[in-house]
Write a protein that holds these residues in place. Structure first.
Motif, PDB file in Angstrom:
ATOM      1  N   ALA A  19      51.546-103.600 -35.742  1.00 45.20           N
ATOM      2  CA  ALA A  19      50.379-103.073 -35.016  1.00 45.20           C
ATOM      3  C   ALA A  19      50.798-102.298 -33.776  1.00 45.20           C
ATOM      4  CB  ALA A  19      49.444-104.212 -34.633  1.00 45.20           C
ATOM      5  N   GLN A  20      51.916-102.669 -33.167  1.00 46.70           N
ATOM      6  CA  GLN A  20      52.407-101.914 -32.010  1.00 46.70           C
ATOM      7  C   GLN A  20      52.845-100.513 -32.415  1.00 46.70           C
ATOM      8  OE1 GLN A  20      55.449-104.414 -30.110  1.00 46.70           O
ATOM      9  NE2 GLN A  20      53.976-104.832 -28.473  1.00 46.70           N
ATOM     10  N   ILE A  21      53.407-100.381 -33.619  1.00 45.30           N
ATOM     11  CA  ILE A  21      53.864 -99.070 -34.098  1.00 45.30           C
ATOM     12  C   ILE A  21      52.686 -98.234 -34.555  1.00 45.30           C
ATOM     13  CG2 ILE A  21      55.321 -97.892 -35.798  1.00 45.30           C
ATOM     14  CD1 ILE A  21      56.999-100.489 -35.929  1.00 45.30           C
ATOM     15  N   TYR A  22      51.745 -98.871 -35.259  1.00 44.63           N
ATOM     16  CA  TYR A  22      50.576 -98.173 -35.810  1.00 44.63           C
ATOM     17  C   TYR A  22      49.299 -98.917 -35.399  1.00 44.63           C
ATOM     18  CZ  TYR A  22      54.081 -95.866 -38.738  1.00 44.63           C
ATOM     19  OH  TYR A  22      55.158 -95.142 -39.192  1.00 44.63           O
ATOM     20  N   PRO A  23      48.918 -98.808 -34.121  1.00 44.73           N
ATOM     21  CA  PRO A  23      47.772 -99.599 -33.632  1.00 44.73           C
ATOM     22  C   PRO A  23      46.456 -99.281 -34.333  1.00 44.73           C
ATOM     23  CG  PRO A  23      48.483 -97.973 -31.996  1.00 44.73           C
ATOM     24  CD  PRO A  23      49.541 -98.022 -33.050  1.00 44.73           C
ATOM     25  N   GLN A  24      46.300 -98.076 -34.836  1.00 46.92           N
ATOM     26  CA  GLN A  24      45.089 -97.700 -35.564  1.00 46.92           C
ATOM     27  C   GLN A  24      45.337 -97.621 -37.071  1.00 46.92           C
ATOM     28  OE1 GLN A  24      42.230 -97.576 -33.873  1.00 46.92           O
ATOM     29  NE2 GLN A  24      43.460 -98.073 -32.061  1.00 46.92           N
ATOM     30  N   GLY A  25      46.482 -98.106 -37.514  1.00 50.38           N
ATOM     31  CA  GLY A  25      46.813 -98.083 -38.931  1.00 50.38           C
ATOM     32  C   GLY A  25      47.626 -96.856 -39.317  1.00 50.38           C
ATOM     33  N   ILE A  26      48.379 -96.997 -40.394  1.00 52.37           N
ATOM     34  CA  ILE A  26      49.188 -95.883 -40.889  1.00 52.37           C
ATOM     35  C   ILE A  26      48.313 -94.699 -41.247  1.00 52.37           C
ATOM     36  CG2 ILE A  26      50.580 -95.166 -42.891  1.00 52.37           C
ATOM     37  CD1 ILE A  26      51.944 -97.927 -42.741  1.00 52.37           C
ATOM     38  N   HIS A  27      47.145 -94.955 -41.827  1.00 48.93           N
ATOM     39  CA  HIS A  27      46.259 -93.866 -42.237  1.00 48.93           C
ATOM     40  C   HIS A  27      45.836 -93.002 -41.057  1.00 48.93           C
ATOM     41  CE1 HIS A  27      44.002 -97.450 -41.267  1.00 48.93           C
ATOM     42  NE2 HIS A  27      42.852 -96.785 -41.216  1.00 48.93           N
ATOM     43  N   ASN A  28      45.522 -93.644 -39.941  1.00 48.40           N
ATOM     44  CA  ASN A  28      45.105 -92.877 -38.777  1.00 48.40           C
ATOM     45  C   ASN A  28      46.273 -92.206 -38.073  1.00 48.40           C
ATOM     46  OD1 ASN A  28      42.193 -92.959 -38.533  1.00 48.40           O
ATOM     47  ND2 ASN A  28      42.402 -95.176 -38.276  1.00 48.40           N
ATOM     48  N   ALA A  29      47.467 -92.799 -38.174  1.00 47.76           N
ATOM     49  CA  ALA A  29      48.651 -92.139 -37.624  1.00 47.76           C
ATOM     50  C   ALA A  29      48.929 -90.835 -38.368  1.00 47.76           C
ATOM     51  CB  ALA A  29      49.864 -93.067 -37.705  1.00 47.76           C
ATOM     52  N   ILE A  30      48.819 -90.874 -39.693  1.00 52.53           N
ATOM     53  CA  ILE A  30      49.020 -89.656 -40.480  1.00 52.53           C
ATOM     54  C   ILE A  30      47.902 -88.653 -40.190  1.00 52.53           C
ATOM     55  CG2 ILE A  30      49.174 -88.697 -42.810  1.00 52.53           C
ATOM     56  CD1 ILE A  30      50.360 -91.396 -43.697  1.00 52.53           C
ATOM     57  N   THR A 201      58.102 -93.948 -38.778  1.00 60.55           N
ATOM     58  CA  THR A 201      58.382 -92.755 -39.581  1.00 60.55           C
ATOM     59  C   THR A 201      57.234 -91.756 -39.549  1.00 60.55           C
ATOM     60  OG1 THR A 201      59.847 -94.034 -41.016  1.00 60.55           O
ATOM     61  CG2 THR A 201      58.987 -91.954 -41.906  1.00 60.55           C
ATOM     62  N   TYR A 202      55.998 -92.257 -39.555  1.00 64.45           N
ATOM     63  CA  TYR A 202      54.851 -91.334 -39.596  1.00 64.45           C
ATOM     64  C   TYR A 202      54.472 -90.786 -38.228  1.00 64.45           C
ATOM     65  CZ  TYR A 202      54.484 -92.861 -44.409  1.00 64.45           C
ATOM     66  OH  TYR A 202      54.755 -93.134 -45.729  1.00 64.45           O
ATOM     67  N   HIS A 203      55.354 -90.990 -37.247  1.00 64.78           N
ATOM     68  CA  HIS A 203      55.257 -90.282 -35.975  1.00 64.78           C
ATOM     69  C   HIS A 203      56.290 -89.150 -35.906  1.00 64.78           C
ATOM     70  CE1 HIS A 203      52.410 -93.194 -34.509  1.00 64.78           C
ATOM     71  NE2 HIS A 203      53.263 -94.191 -34.626  1.00 64.78           N
ATOM     72  N   ASN A 204      57.107 -89.014 -36.937  1.00 71.01           N
ATOM     73  CA  ASN A 204      58.157 -87.994 -36.985  1.00 71.01           C
ATOM     74  C   ASN A 204      57.549 -86.655 -37.417  1.00 71.01           C
ATOM     75  OD1 ASN A 204      60.270 -86.354 -38.524  1.00 71.01           O
ATOM     76  ND2 ASN A 204      61.569 -87.910 -37.596  1.00 71.01           N
ATOM     77  N   GLU A 205      57.733 -85.622 -36.624  1.00 70.32           N
ATOM     78  CA  GLU A 205      57.105 -84.329 -36.888  1.00 70.32           C
ATOM     79  C   GLU A 205      57.568 -83.706 -38.201  1.00 70.32           C
ATOM     80  OE1 GLU A 205      57.508 -81.717 -33.577  1.00 70.32           O
ATOM     81  OE2 GLU A 205      56.301 -82.986 -32.223  1.00 70.32           O
ATOM     82  N   GLU A 206      58.846 -83.879 -38.551  1.00 71.99           N
ATOM     83  CA  GLU A 206      59.339 -83.289 -39.799  1.00 71.99           C
ATOM     84  C   GLU A 206      58.755 -84.003 -41.016  1.00 71.99           C
ATOM     85  OE1 GLU A 206      63.624 -81.387 -39.271  1.00 71.99           O
ATOM     86  OE2 GLU A 206      63.588 -83.487 -38.615  1.00 71.99           O
ATOM     87  N   ILE A 207      58.622 -85.313 -40.935  1.00 73.97           N
ATOM     88  CA  ILE A 207      58.007 -86.060 -42.032  1.00 73.97           C
ATOM     89  C   ILE A 207      56.558 -85.620 -42.211  1.00 73.97           C
ATOM     90  CG2 ILE A 207      57.286 -88.345 -42.832  1.00 73.97           C
ATOM     91  CD1 ILE A 207      60.328 -87.818 -43.026  1.00 73.97           C
ATOM     92  N   LEU A 208      55.840 -85.480 -41.108  1.00 77.26           N
ATOM     93  CA  LEU A 208      54.452 -85.024 -41.166  1.00 77.26           C
ATOM     94  C   LEU A 208      54.366 -83.595 -41.697  1.00 77.26           C
ATOM     95  CD1 LEU A 208      53.335 -86.544 -37.774  1.00 77.26           C
ATOM     96  CD2 LEU A 208      52.493 -87.250 -40.021  1.00 77.26           C
ATOM     97  N   LYS A 209      55.346 -82.760 -41.373  1.00 79.68           N
ATOM     98  CA  LYS A 209      55.384 -81.395 -41.885  1.00 79.68           C
ATOM     99  C   LYS A 209      55.522 -81.397 -43.399  1.00 79.68           C
ATOM    100  CE  LYS A 209      55.941 -76.874 -41.837  1.00 79.68           C
ATOM    101  NZ  LYS A 209      54.769 -75.971 -41.622  1.00 79.68           N
TER     102      LYS A 209
END
Length: 241
Positions: A19-30, A201-209
């Motif tokens: 939850a500290q890494i993805y406080p709003q969930g992986i879906h909202n991080a993406i 990982t889903y905070h990484n700009e290249e992964i999101l790209k």
């Protein structure tokens, strides 16, 4: 383009460290990471009615992004069938990380399971671009390097992909087909390996790209509509003598 990001959203609720890494969930991080890409994004999660994937939602979805890990069996078969038919009709599908074991991916690939080797040891991952001309690799250099990720290793028990875009190397020595594509019916599928829930990982700009590129590549096109079943002849058929 209308995009639906689906996530189990249980790890982030049950584990304080995740939850500290993805406080709003992986879906909202993406979703947040793709906010500048011009997509019309909605999210859906496992514990919503019909898992958030009602007929209306899927009918309005151009590309479905799917993250799953430990609760694949909890996904209702009728929802899987609904998504399956939408892919055959042209909806794009992006399958992330452990969703290689999801019901929808297995059904589309025709495999009961997609086995592989794995371990969690905080190893460095280097994702090599092996098809630099592919649209999914646009804007990416020779490789993407992640300082820590879960390790996957071959053999990856999947059908031979239509295209291989990324191969991963891991610090412990494994290699893995980390970015593969398929066509099923009128739909396009992209499987992308990185994204274990204990890493950012889903905070990484290249992964999101890469995910954004995958969404654009898999979006529906005005392709020919196949016709099946009994068909009348287009030309007059001469009777056989």
């Amino acid at each position: 383009m209308k995009v639906t990001i689906w996530n189990e959203y249980r790890h982030e609720v049950e584990d304080a460290a995740i939850a500290q890494i993805y406080p709003q969930g992986i879906h909202n991080a993406i979703k947040e990471g793709l906010s500048g890409e011009g997509f019309d994004i909605r999210t859906a999660t496992l514990d919503e009615p019909e898992h958030g994937l009602t007929e209306e939602v899927l009918a309005q979805t151009d590309v479905l992004v799917w993250w799953g890990h430990k609760n694949h069996r909890d996904v209702q078969d009728d929802v899987v069938e609904r998504a399956y038919q939408r892919v055959l009709d042209g909806m794009g599908l992006i399958v992330l990380h452990s969703a290689h074991c999801s019901k929808i991916f297995n059904k589309l690939l025709g495999t009961p399971t997609c086995q592989l080797r794995w371990r969690e040891a905080d190893e460095k991952e280097r994702l090599w671009v092996v098809d630099p001309a592919h649209p999914i690799a646009e804007g990416i250099g020779s490789y993407i390097e992640l300082p820590m990720e879960e390790t996957y290793g071959e053999h990856f028990n999947i059908p031979a992909p239509d295209q291989l875009v990324f191969i991963s190397w891991f610090e412990g020595g494994e290699v893995f087909r980390s970015g593969v594509t398929y066509h099923r019916g009128r739909g396009k599928i992209f499987y992308f390996r990185p994204g274990h829930e204990t890493y950012p990982t889903y905070h990484n700009e290249e992964i999101l790209k890469v995910i954004a590129n995958g969404i654009r590549w898999s979006a529906p096109t005005q392709s020919a509509t196949p016709v099946y079943g009994n068909a009348k002849a287009l030309e007059q058929v001469k009777p056989k003598t």
